[in-house]
Design an enzyme around this catalytic site. Structure first.
Site, PDB file in Angstrom:
ATOM      1  N   GLY A  56       0.805  -1.217   0.000  1.00  0.00           N
ATOM      2  CA  GLY A  56       0.000   0.000   0.000  1.00  0.00           C
ATOM      3  C   GLY A  56       0.836   1.264   0.000  1.00  0.00           C
ATOM      4  N   SER A  57       0.284   2.326   0.588  1.00  0.00           N
ATOM      5  CA  SER A  57       0.829   3.677   0.448  1.00  0.00           C
ATOM      6  C   SER A  57       2.193   3.901   1.087  1.00  0.00           C
ATOM      7  CB  SER A  57      -0.168   4.687   1.040  1.00  0.00           C
ATOM      8  OG  SER A  57      -1.400   4.614   0.376  1.00  0.00           O
ATOM      9  N   SER A  58       2.676   2.977   1.885  1.00  0.00           N
ATOM     10  CA  SER A  58       3.981   3.179   2.524  1.00  0.00           C
ATOM     11  C   SER A  58       5.106   3.285   1.501  1.00  0.00           C
ATOM     12  CB  SER A  58       4.270   2.052   3.519  1.00  0.00           C
ATOM     13  OG  SER A  58       4.181   0.793   2.885  1.00  0.00           O
TER      14      SER A  58
END
Length: 717
Positions: free
Chosen positions: A388-390
């Site tokens: 995801g966004s990490s």
């Protein structure tokens, strides 16, 4: 005057004695030759032939030595050796099984040996049917051969032996006496020895009385000896067991797939070697130098004398980068997080690294199996997840490096993206049709999926598009470009950690425009927790990708006290590459990470508020599917929560990656990824619940960190 008839009679009489004389003369010559030959053999060459009969052969054989031990950063033992009395057997050259069986039967009179046969219990026996058959054949070879047909007697090798096995009945095995069963157990161990190699017949629960009895009767037990053996022991129990690795047993010996390599390096087939992880990676260091014995055998192959040429040297010791105290705290944090699990979530993975040199400060994987929490630290390098966004920091820097993002064009409007053939792309904070302008820093602070997707469009040459229509970009080329830059941070490639095997993640097979857009905000390829930790460490230190390092030093053993000795080798940090990004690009991402934790709209601001140290980081939420091992396929939709961060912001010395997989989609309130990360930072700096137990540089203290945090926050305001 003789008549002709008389002459003929005289001639006949003289002819017969001549033939006999000739025969006697020939016999005389033959006997004379035989006597001369026997005299020559006995008198002239007698000593030579006697020497041949008495001839001995000298061979150097090797013996095992204790393996090196493994210690934490503060020299606390993680893997050690426990000394045990042992009874050994060294097999001579060409010693037949029948002779070993005789020795085994005699030895059974002096020692007790676990010898529960297969027919006495349903499971857990010491002696299988084959074990007893082998012993029965060794002690009854004439009987077994008498049962075989002429055709079977002409067989060779394994076929012949298999035929012999068929003629041993279970009834005969059940008639073996208790002593014979013990002898069979001893024979089983002896039979595992190769010519001129030594095996442990018994190395558990050997009593002083057994050692004394054998020592008194060694002359009657050819090949048998006594000594000291070493077995691995783990003072910290299960801690890091999957990372430390295992050592083969003597019964298993050298793995078949690496047999030739090990034999070429001087190993014996039954040597104990590292099978996995650190034990395998550092086998050449831990193995030590084997002892050498000058062994004398007679013409029958029996060992008649042994002289020690070299006593051997214990293997060198490994010093890890991990501090047990901090590791224990991180493991407890992971266990506490699992207590809050929801849905299909049954695991958590945490890695803490020093971004300055690649030292692994702590790593843990905990998973619930059969209702119990089990160690799976190895999962940090071989379990792959959609993160995801990490990973958005890599997307921003890749865009700068690809020249599609700069200070003059970094404002992009966040509004839902709809392209033909792909699911709509929205940011969590803008689910409707709003239009929110933001730059690269605020895009990281608020975690804009749209911002990242539009950067991927730019990489494909599209700066504007018509909603609802197909996107005119080559998705495969954009994916290849993105992956090229992600690789520079360690995402999708080996991290270089000093372990023998790690996963590089899973690369999605698609080549469409939609896949390229979803990749940009971490919704396509999968990575490991270790790769995530290397990625954030690279951002923390300004762009240098360092290989994660578990072992920092190799030390010998102090001969005076058996403790860790002098430094032999220091394992230097290994630089894999430098991210060829501008200082501005790296700084912008670092500021974005700072805002994500400390900004008024940061996705991690709540959990990290009030820390006496300043953290920069990035949260991640990935929608994916749960892989069912039993079914062998993806099943229900789930959510992975991730977090990456580092501290202190102005001078990073710890970087943390956390992955909490397989949470239910409907519950968006779970923040265990952030909560676990906050507690790891607290444990490291000795803050909050961990006050007074700091693992960071002891030259600093918590008041210094608080002052630094106030200065940074004041500058940002």
């Amino acid at each position: 005057m003789k008549t002709p008839a008389q002459k003929r009679r005289d001639k006949k009489k003289s002819h017969i004695p001549f033939r006999l004389n000739l025969l006697f003369f020939i016999v005389f010559l033959l006997f004379s030759s035989l006597i001369l030959r026997l005299g020559y053999l006995q008198i002239i060459r007698g000593d030579e032939f006697q020497a041949e009969v008495d001839r001995t052969e000298r061979t150097t054989i090797t013996g095992s030595v204790p393996r090196g031990e493994i210690f934490d950063a503060n020299l606390r033992r993680l893997v050690g050796n426990e000394a045990r009395h042992t009874i050994t057997y060294t097999r001579g050259r060409n010693v037949p099984a029948s002779q070993m069986a005789e020795v085994a039967y005699d030895l059974a009179d002096y020692i007790s040996m676990p010898s529960v046969p297969f027919f006495a219990v349903d499971s857990g026996s010491d002696l299988s049917r084959r074990d007893l058959q082998d012993y029965f054949i060794a002690t009854n070879q004439d009987v077994i051969r008498g049962r075989m047909s002429d055709e079977e007697m002409t067989m060779d090798g394994s076929d012949a032996y298999q035929s012999m096995l068929d003629y041993v009945s279970d009834e005969e095995l059940e008639e073996l006496t208790e002593r014979e069963l013990e002898a069979a157990a001893i024979f089983k161990k002896m039979n595992a020895a190769y010519a001129l190699s030594t095996v442990n017949v018994k190395n558990e629960d050997v009593t002083h009385e057994e050692i004394a009895r054998i020592s008194e009767n060694l002359d009657n037990l050819p090949g048998v000896g006594t000594g000291t053996d070493w077995v691995r022991m783990y003072p910290e129990g299960d801690m890091l067991s999957s990372i430390l690795g295992t050592v083969s047993t003597e019964d298993r010996g050298v793995p078949a797939d690496r047999l030739r390599t090990y034999l070429a390096q001087g190993y014996s087939r039954n040597d104990r070697v590292g099978l996995s992880q650190i034990e395998r990676q550092y086998e050449s260091v831990l193995r030590g130098s084997k002892s050498r014995l000058d062994t004398e055998t007679n013409s029958r192959g029996d060992i008649i004398n042994q002289i020690e040429l070299y006593s051997g040297e214990k293997g060198d010791n490994l010093i890890l980068t991990i501090d047990i105290g901090f590791q224990e705290q991180v493991e407890q944090i992971a266990i506490d997080s699992l207590a809050q699990r929801q849905g299909l979530n049954n695991s958590i993975y945490i890695v803490a690294m020093d971004p300055r040199n690649g030292d692994v400060l702590a790593l843990t994987g905990k998973e619930i199996r059969d209702g119990e929490v089990r160690d799976n630290a190895l999962g940090t390098i071989n379990q792959n997840f959609t993160m995801g966004s990490s990973v958005k920091g890599a997307t921003i820097i890749a865009s700068y490096m690809e020249d599609v993002l700069n200070s003059s064009n970094n404002t992009i409007v966040d509004t839902p993206i709809r392209i033909r053939g792909s699911s709509p792309i929205r940011s969590v904070f803008n689910r409707g049709s709003g239009r929110i302008p933001m730059n690269d820093i605020t895009a990281l602070e608020r975690s804009s999926n749209v911002y990242m997707a539009k950067l991927a469009m730019r990489m494909g040459g599209v700066y504007d598009y018509t909603p609802g229509e197909a996107l005119p970009i080559n998705g495969g080329e954009v994916l290849a470009t993105q992956r090229k830059y992600f690789n520079q941070f360690g995402l999708g490639v080996p991290t270089g950690i000093d372990l023998p095997s790690e996963s590089t993640g899973y690369q999605g097979p698609g080549t469409g425009a939609g896949e390229a857009l979803f990749f940009s905000f971490g919704q396509y390829d999968t990575y490991t927790t270790m790769q995530l930790a290397q990625y954030v460490s690279t951002i923390a230190n300004g762009g240098t990708r360092l290989a994660p390092r578990l072992v920092s030093e190799i030390r010998d053993t102090d001969s005076s006290n058996g403790q860790v000795g002098a430094l032999k080798t220091e394992i230097e940090p290994k630089i894999l590459n430098h991210v060829n990004a501008s200082e501005e690009a790296m700084s912008r991402v670092q500021q974005g990470f700072y805002q994500a934790v400390n900004g008024s709209q940061g996705t991690a601001r709540t959990i990290f508020s009030g820390t006496p140290y300043v953290v920069a980081g990035k949260t991640g939420t990935a929608e994916t599917f749960y892989w069912d091992d039993d079914l062998g396929r993806n099943t229900v939709s789930v959510t992975n929560l991730t977090f990456v961060g580092y501290a202190p912001y102005d001078n990073p010395e710890i970087a943390v990656a956390v992955v909490v997989p397989n949470l239910p989609n409907e519950n968006r309130t779970n923040q265990e990824n952030q909560r676990a990360a906050r507690r790891v930072f607290d444990a490291y700096f000795g803050a909050g619940e961990f006050e007074g137990s700091a693992s960071y540089n002891e030259a600093e203290d918590i008041s210094d960190l608080e002052e630094s945090a106030e200065e940074i926050q004041g500058e940002e305001e």
